[in-house]
Design an enzyme around this catalytic site. Structure first.
Site, PDB file in Angstrom:
ATOM      1  N   LYS A  60       0.832  -1.197   0.000  1.00  0.00           N
ATOM      2  CA  LYS A  60       0.000   0.000   0.000  1.00  0.00           C
ATOM      3  C   LYS A  60       0.870   1.252   0.000  1.00  0.00           C
ATOM      4  CE  LYS A  60      -3.951  -2.217   0.348  1.00  0.00           C
ATOM      5  NZ  LYS A  60      -5.071  -2.081  -0.600  1.00  0.00           N
ATOM      6  N   ASP A  69      -0.422  -0.060  -4.569  1.00  0.00           N
ATOM      7  CA  ASP A  69      -1.858   0.213  -4.518  1.00  0.00           C
ATOM      8  C   ASP A  69      -2.095   1.498  -3.731  1.00  0.00           C
ATOM      9  OD1 ASP A  69      -4.606   0.190  -4.285  1.00  0.00           O
ATOM     10  OD2 ASP A  69      -4.736  -1.746  -3.279  1.00  0.00           O
ATOM     11  N   GLU A 117      -2.283   0.336  -8.637  1.00  0.00           N
ATOM     12  CA  GLU A 117      -3.705   0.008  -8.479  1.00  0.00           C
ATOM     13  C   GLU A 117      -4.461   1.210  -7.941  1.00  0.00           C
ATOM     14  OE1 GLU A 117      -6.237  -3.235  -5.821  1.00  0.00           O
ATOM     15  OE2 GLU A 117      -4.261  -3.750  -6.609  1.00  0.00           O
ATOM     16  N   GLU A 160     -11.988  -2.693  -8.156  1.00  0.00           N
ATOM     17  CA  GLU A 160     -12.652  -3.146  -6.928  1.00  0.00           C
ATOM     18  C   GLU A 160     -13.789  -2.216  -6.525  1.00  0.00           C
ATOM     19  OE1 GLU A 160     -10.400  -2.054  -2.937  1.00  0.00           O
ATOM     20  OE2 GLU A 160      -8.948  -2.690  -4.438  1.00  0.00           O
ATOM     21  N   ASP A 173     -14.735  -7.671  -8.799  1.00  0.00           N
ATOM     22  CA  ASP A 173     -15.036  -7.903  -7.389  1.00  0.00           C
ATOM     23  C   ASP A 173     -16.363  -8.650  -7.314  1.00  0.00           C
ATOM     24  OD1 ASP A 173     -14.384  -6.565  -4.388  1.00  0.00           O
ATOM     25  OD2 ASP A 173     -16.474  -7.073  -4.752  1.00  0.00           O
ATOM     26  N   HIS A 216      -9.945  -8.599  -7.442  1.00  0.00           N
ATOM     27  CA  HIS A 216      -9.784  -8.072  -6.095  1.00  0.00           C
ATOM     28  C   HIS A 216     -10.350  -9.091  -5.102  1.00  0.00           C
ATOM     29  CE1 HIS A 216     -11.682  -5.733  -2.659  1.00  0.00           C
ATOM     30  NE2 HIS A 216     -10.389  -5.503  -2.510  1.00  0.00           N
TER      31      HIS A 216
END
Length: 437
Positions: free
Chosen positions: A219, A247, A273, A302, A325, A352
Site C-alpha cells: 500500500k 496500490d 492500483e 474493486e 469484485d 480483487h
C-alpha cells in the site's frame, strides 16, 4: 429443482480488524471488515448463503436495502429464477422505483450482489457442485442467458460472447484438470498493510517467501518518501525477480498520480492500483498513457460500479489489468459480462479479494475465467489475504501460492453460525465487550 424460496434474512456482521490495522490503506485507515450476510430458506430445507463486503459503518444501510429487495425474491422458485436469470437480474437491478437509488451502483447494487450471491449459492448446492464447476459445465448458451447485455452491446454483443465461449470449449477438460492439480496463481497483500510497522512488514514478507509466495502488493499514497523507503525495503527482501505491485486506493489526482508513481518506478512495480477516483475513466487513461514508457500498468476495478464503467475503461485503454469484485458488481451475472469483455479487449483479469469472504467467492470466477474464457494464465493472478477465513464453513485452500479449486457444493459463502452470532453488530459478544471498555 423447484426449491421455493420461503424466507430471506440478512444480518450485519462486523469484525474489529481496525484494532490491529489489518486492511489499512492510504484512504481507509481504520476498516472494520464487515458483511451484510444473507440467508435464503427454501421449502425443502436447502439454504443459500450470500454476502456483500463493507468496512464497518454503513453496513446497516446495506442491510436495509437487502430487506427492501427481499420481496422480489421470496415466493419464487429456484427453477423460476434460473430459467430466466437475465430477467431476474433485471427485476432486482431495474425496479421502477428502486433504480432511482442507483441505477446499478452504490448501496442498492451492493445489496443486489448479496441477494444474487445467495441465489447462485443455492443453485450450485441444488446441483451438488461448487459454483466454478456449475459454470464450467454450462453450455455457452446457458452462460449467456444469465448475462444482461443492456448498455454494453457497443463493446460486446451476445453473438460475440457466444463465439468466445464456443471457441474456448476446446481444451476445457485439460485446463480443468490442470487447475485441480495445481490451482490458480495468487498474490499476497497481507504483508504490507498501511498501518504495519517495518518490523512487521519484514517478518511477514520473509514468512511469505518461505511459504512459496513470489508476488507481493504494498500500500502506498500518504508520503512519497515513506513510500520509497517501504518499496525499497520490500524489494530488498523479495529480490529483483519476484513481482511487486503498488496500490494507492484512489489517493491522488491525475497529475499527482503520474508524478508519484514515476518516482517509484525504480522499484519496478508491475502495476499501480486505483491511482485516482474509480469513476474517472479519462483520468485512468491519461495515467496509463503516461506510465506506459516506464513499464508500469494501471489496475482498477474493486470499486468500479458496474459493467458499463468497465466497458468504458476497456474502450479507453485506461487499464492494463481488470480487477473484478464478487460483491461490488451485480454478482456472478454481471461479472460474467466483464470477464468476456476483458477477453475481447485482451486485458488480463486479476480479481480483487481479501476482506470478509471475497477470497472465498472470487476464486470461483477466476477458475471459470481460465477454464472457459481466457484459456491463459499470462499476467493473471488472484489476490489473497490471510484474514478471517476461519469464519467460513468452506474456507479457501492455498497451496504453494495457488488457490486450490473448492470441492464443496455452493459458492463458498456460508459462514459459521457461531461466528455470525458473536460478531453480529451491535448485539454480538465481540461488540458488547468492546463497547463495555
Amino acid at each position: 429443482m423447484l426449491h421455493k424460496i420461503i424466507n430471506l434474512t440478512v444480518k450485519d456482521v462486523r469484525f474489529p480488524t481496525s484494532l490491529e490495522k489489518h486492511g489499512s490503506d492510504a484512504m481507509h485507515t481504520d476498516p472494520d471488515y464487515s458483511v451484510a450476510y444473507v440467508v435464503i430458506d427454501t421449502d425443502v430445507g436447502m439454504k443459500g448463503f450470500g454476502l456483500t463486503f463493507t468496512l464497518g459503518k454503513g453496513t446497516e444501510i446495506v442491510v436495509s436495502a437487502v430487506k427492501t429487495l427481499a420481496g422480489q425474491v421470496v415466493g419464487k422458485s429456484l427453477q423460476e429464477i434460473v430459467s430466466d436469470f437475465r430477467g431476474f437480474y433485471r427485476l432486482l437491478s431495474n425496479d421502477g422505483q428502486m433504480r432511482w437509488l442507483g441505477p446499478e451502483k452504490g448501496v442498492i447494487h451492493l445489496a443486489t450482489a448479496a441477494v444474487l450471491n445467495a441465489v447462485w449459492d443455492l443453485w450450485a448446492r441444488a446441483e451438488g457442485k461448487p459454483l466454478w464447476k456449475l459454470l464450467v459445465d454450462m453450455d455457452p448458451e446457458q452462460i449467456v442467458s444469465c448475462m444482461d447485455f443492456k448498455y454494453i452491446t457497443d463493446a460486446l454483443t451476445e453473438e460475440e460472447a457466444l463465439d468466445i465461449l464456443r471457441k474456448a470449449q476446446e481444451g476445457k477438460q485439460q485446463r480443468e484438470d490442470q487447475m485441480l492439480k495445481g490451482g490458480y496463481p495468487a498474490y499476497t497483500t497481507s504483508c504490507a498493510w498501511f498501518g504495519y510497522s517495518d518490523q512487521q512488514l519484514k517478518q511477514l514478507c520473509t514468512d511469505a517467501l518461505n511459504s512459496g509466495w513470489t508476488k507481493f502488493k504494498v500500500k502506498v499514497g500518504a508520503d512519497v518518501e515513506d513510500d520509497r523507503r517501504r518499496c525499497r525495503l520490500i524489494r530488498q527482501i523479495i529480490g529483483p525477480d519476484n513481482t511487486l505491485m503498488i496500490d494507492a486506493n484512489q489517493k491522488w489526482d491525475v497529475a499527482e498520480a503520474i508524478s508519484w508513481v514515476s518516482s517509484l518506478a525504480e522499484f519496478k512495480p508491475l502495476w499501480i492500483e486505483e491511482p485516482t477516483s474509480p469513476d474517472d475513466i479519462l483520468g485512468h487513461a491519461a495515467i496509463s498513457k503516461a506510465l506506459a514508457p516506464l513499464g508500469i500498468g494501471v489496475a482498477t476495478g474493486e470499486q468500479c460500479q458496474n459493467r458499463v464503467m468497465f466497458k468504458q475503461l476497456l474502450q479507453a485503454s485506461a487499464l492494463q489489468f481488470v480487477q473484478i469484485d464478487s460483491c461490488r458488481l451485480g454478482s456472478v451475472n454481471e461479472n460474467l459480462a466483464v470477464l468476456l469483455m476483458a477477453h475481447k479487449f485482451q486485458v488480463p483479469v486479476c480479481p480483487h479479494a481479501g476482506g470478509v469472504g471475497l477470497c472465498e467467492l472470487v476464486q470461483h470466477l477466476s477458475l471459470f475465467d481460465y477454464i472457459s474464457v481466457s484459456q491463459s494464465l499470462s499476467n493473471r493472478m488472484c489476490e489473497y489475504t490471510d484474514h478471517l477465513h476461519e469464519h467460513f464453513t468452506s474456507p479457501v485452500v492455498i497451496q504453494n501460492a495457488h488457490y486450490m479449486p473448492p470441492k464443496d457444493p455452493g459458492y463458498s459463502t456460508e459462514m459459521l453460525e457461531s461466528s455470525v452470532q458473536t460478531h453480529q453488530y451491535p448485539e454480538g459478544d465481540v461488540w458488547k465487550r468492546l463497547m463495555d471498555k
